[in-house]
Design an enzyme around this catalytic site. Structure first.
Site, short mmCIF file in Angstrom:
data_model
loop_
_atom_site.label_atom_id
_atom_site.label_comp_id
_atom_site.label_asym_id
_atom_site.label_seq_id
_atom_site.Cartn_x
_atom_site.Cartn_y
_atom_site.Cartn_z
N HIS A 258 1.94 4.67 -2.80
CA HIS A 258 2.11 6.10 -2.55
C HIS A 258 3.54 6.55 -2.90
O HIS A 258 3.74 7.55 -3.59
CB HIS A 258 1.87 6.41 -1.07
N GLU B 112 -4.41 7.94 -3.22
CA GLU B 112 -4.92 6.70 -2.65
C GLU B 112 -5.24 5.68 -3.74
O GLU B 112 -5.13 4.48 -3.51
CB GLU B 112 -6.16 6.99 -1.80
N HIS C 58 0.84 -1.21 0.00
CA HIS C 58 0.00 0.00 0.00
C HIS C 58 0.88 1.26 0.00
O HIS C 58 0.70 2.15 -0.85
CB HIS C 58 -0.91 -0.01 1.23
N GLU C 59 1.80 1.34 0.94
CA GLU C 59 2.64 2.53 1.02
C GLU C 59 3.59 2.63 -0.17
O GLU C 59 3.98 3.73 -0.58
CB GLU C 59 3.43 2.54 2.33
#
Length: 490
Positions: free
Chosen positions: A260, A286, A256-257
């Site tokens: 980003h 996101e 997830h990160e």
């Protein structure tokens, strides 16, 4: 004159962006390695730096330069648009308020961490109440008589309106709830269980971050209570967390990160330290983390590779790749948003969206928030919240003053659904690559169509350019219904 004004404006903005990156680095340090006894001093440091940044962002020279500037390219026009948007917001906020918010946010994080660890809502309520008071004051400065929550939302998703988001959530909720109920009526797949050493989790997490396009020459992976990413350009840092009983938490927090972080790393280098050298909005940001984590990282193709890779490290209690795929996508009405499955995640966001709108509107008192949270959670998820750390104290956002941020998570899911639909149509070899442990075709498509452009376009236009159509919730809902109907044989 206009050429000189444009050059002077961009030079001034470059220094402002550099100082903003320094402020972000202080925040990263606070969340990862800062000694706990430094909290009060760090609050003063961040407050002082915020005062300097606020002074620059509201400098009267900016208005003159903005009025005189004449862009020669699309990128220059976009920079002027972004600088003007920031200036027109910042000039409405008194420096004393900006500094008070920065200092309180810094102090509040430590107070929240301690309250969360102790399950002590009362220890956090005075800080939360003060934060809400200051955010309402900030919103009143920005709203000019309009909706207070919209004024805060605009900081994260420019142009978005809470009424439109509420209408979208109202369309999504019935289909999500109906699908969830059908799924929960089916037998639950076996969960992954065992002891998974932290060192192994972090080693595999680094491997997966690289597979999803993260450049460790310009970044690093550290531990944090609440995983986050920080920075842009040549210094972009990501964090994760480790639970030796649950490696999926670490793996998917990292992926997830990485979404980003890779977004920020892949913005065109010519935009570094400019007003467009960043993600187009938090919703667009996101979308990058969620498509990596869910549509790609939780796909049957990727989980088949992860199953084989994890099996090289240890003997698993799950015997087949298909069963591992089902375990990764196991549906359960859990309490923690960041650990929620794809069906429940948006329900978590809808809950927070409604509660924080009520807090900002003054319709819900901070002292009543815990009861309101618990009642809403029981209604939406069918279970009682056993303790505050699994309820209203679980997220860092309100201690940071990030009111208006939460709905961008669901908006990011919606955007990710649109991107995934277009990606599947344009990259036919996607699954074959994922099954080999490579997300390179997907990340190349995302880089070329979206990431490299940074904030060149508005959020909606960023998605339209990448997907070829205006974003809406239909692709996400179709994806979820098809995926979970297959997983649970509905």
């Amino acid at each position: 004159m206009s050429t000189t004004a444009t050059a002077e404006l961009f030079a001034f903005q470059r220094d402002t962006e550099a100082l903003s990156q320094i402020s972000g680095r202080l925040g990263w340090d606070q969340e990862t390695v800062m000694p706990p006894g430094a909290a009060d001093q760090r609050a003063e440091e961040i407050s002082a730096l915020e005062g300097l940044l606020h002074a620059r962002r509201t400098d009267p020279r900016l208005k003159d330069l903005l009025d005189a500037a004449s862009p020669a390219t699309e990128a220059e026009a976009a920079q002027i648009r972004e600088i003007r948007h920031s200036y027109e917001r910042e000039v409405k906020i008194p420096e004393s308020l900006a500094r008070s918010l920065a200092a309180l946010s810094s102090r509040a994080q430590g107070i929240w961490v301690a309250a969360r660890a102790a399950d002590d809502v009362k220890a956090f309520l005075p800080t939360l109440s003060e934060m809400i008071r200051l955010k309402r004051e900030e919103a009143a400065c920005l709203a000019a008589g309009g909706d207070l929550y919209d004024a805060l939302l605009d900081d994260y998703e420019p142009g978005a309106k809470s009424a439109d988001l509420a209408a979208m959530f109202d369309r999504m909720r019935p289909r999500l709830v109906a699908l969830r109920e059908r799924v929960l009526d089916r037998p639950a797949p076996e969960a992954l269980a065992g002891h998974f050493p932290a060192e192994m989790q972090l080693r595999l997490s680094r491997e997966m971050a690289e597979a999803f396009g993260y450049d460790f020459n310009r970044g690093r992976l550290d531990l944090a209570v609440h995983p986050f990413s920080s920075g842009s350009g040549q210094d972009v840092r990501i964090t994760t967390r480790v639970d030796e009983r649950d490696p999926l938490n670490c793996f998917y927090s990292t992926i997830h990160e990485t979404g980003h972080g890779a977004y920020e790393q892949q913005v065109d280098a010519h935009y570094t330290l400019t007003a467009i050298g960043k993600g187009a909005s938090m919703g667009v940001h996101e979308s990058q983390s969620r498509i990596c984590e869910n549509q790609l990282g939780r796909s049957e193709a990727w989980t088949s590779w992860l199953f084989a890779r994890l099996s090289q490290e240890m003997t698993l209690n799950i015997g087949t790749a298909r069963d591992f795929y089902r375990a990764v996508n196991r549906v359960s009405p859990g309490f923690i948003r960041t650990e929620a499955d794809e069906l429940h995640y948006n329900l978590h966001i809808m809950l927070r969206f409604d509660l924080e709108r009520a807090l900002i509107a003054g319709d819900l008192a901070p002292a009543d928030l815990e009861a309101a949270w618990n009642d809403r959670f029981k209604a939406d998820f069918g279970v009682e919240v056993p303790r505050p750390s699994l309820g209203m104290l679980q997220d860092v956002h309100w201690s940071c003053g990030l009111f208006g941020y939460f709905p961008t998570y669901s908006l990011g899911n919606v955007y990710a659904g649109c991107l995934h639909q277009a990606l599947r149509q344009e990259v036919p070899q996607l699954d074959a690559s994922l099954a080999q442990g490579s997300a390179a075709p997907a990340t190349a498509w995302l880089r070329d169509g979206l990431r490299r452009h940074g904030a060149l376009r508005t959020p909606v236009e960023t998605l339209r350019h990448a997907c070829g159509f205006a974003p809406d919730e239909a692709p996400l809902l179709a994806y979820l219904e098809a995926k979970f109907s297959d997983l649970y044989t509905l």
